[in-house]
Design a protein around this motif. Sequence first.
Motif, PDB file in Angstrom:
ATOM      1  N   THR A   9      42.968  45.676  54.858  1.00 49.55           N
ATOM      2  CA  THR A   9      43.502  45.070  54.231  1.00 49.55           C
ATOM      3  C   THR A   9      42.740  45.104  52.705  1.00 49.55           C
ATOM      4  OG1 THR A   9      42.350  43.058  54.678  1.00 49.55           O
ATOM      5  CG2 THR A   9      44.574  43.463  55.731  1.00 49.55           C
ATOM      6  N   THR A  11      42.433  42.678  49.011  1.00 49.44           N
ATOM      7  CA  THR A  11      42.659  41.781  47.917  1.00 49.44           C
ATOM      8  C   THR A  11      42.230  42.221  46.703  1.00 49.44           C
ATOM      9  OG1 THR A  11      42.082  40.092  49.773  1.00 49.44           O
ATOM     10  CG2 THR A  11      42.153  39.059  47.660  1.00 49.44           C
ATOM     11  N   THR A  56      45.376  35.988  43.191  1.00 46.67           N
ATOM     12  CA  THR A  56      45.354  37.077  43.915  1.00 46.67           C
ATOM     13  C   THR A  56      46.245  37.366  44.884  1.00 46.67           C
ATOM     14  OG1 THR A  56      44.189  35.666  45.598  1.00 46.67           O
ATOM     15  CG2 THR A  56      42.720  36.620  43.780  1.00 46.67           C
ATOM     16  N   THR A  58      46.769  39.576  48.847  1.00 45.91           N
ATOM     17  CA  THR A  58      46.172  40.467  50.060  1.00 45.91           C
ATOM     18  C   THR A  58      47.282  41.071  50.524  1.00 45.91           C
ATOM     19  OG1 THR A  58      44.651  38.820  50.289  1.00 45.91           O
ATOM     20  CG2 THR A  58      44.807  40.121  52.166  1.00 45.91           C
TER      21      THR A  58
END
Length: 79
Positions: A9, A11, A56, A58
């Motif tokens: 992942t 971010t 942000t 993710t």
Amino acid sequence: MHIADKTPTVTDTSSKVVDLINNANLVGRVFVKDTETRYLSVNKSDAVQLLQGKQTATYFRADFHGIGPCGNLYLLEAN
């Protein structure tokens, strides 16, 4: 094994994720996390709207075809 378990992942700032989503050469379809094991397909414009006002996001990307850099983007969360 769930796809998110084997895909890293990322971010990043929501504006960079919006740029990524809007680049048709990099992202084919966008999916948004609904439950632990289910992702819903959304229009790119809806995904961009979801990221408006967020700092942000993710996500992870997955390419099931092995052709070039284009793949699907799975949005996990936006804050």
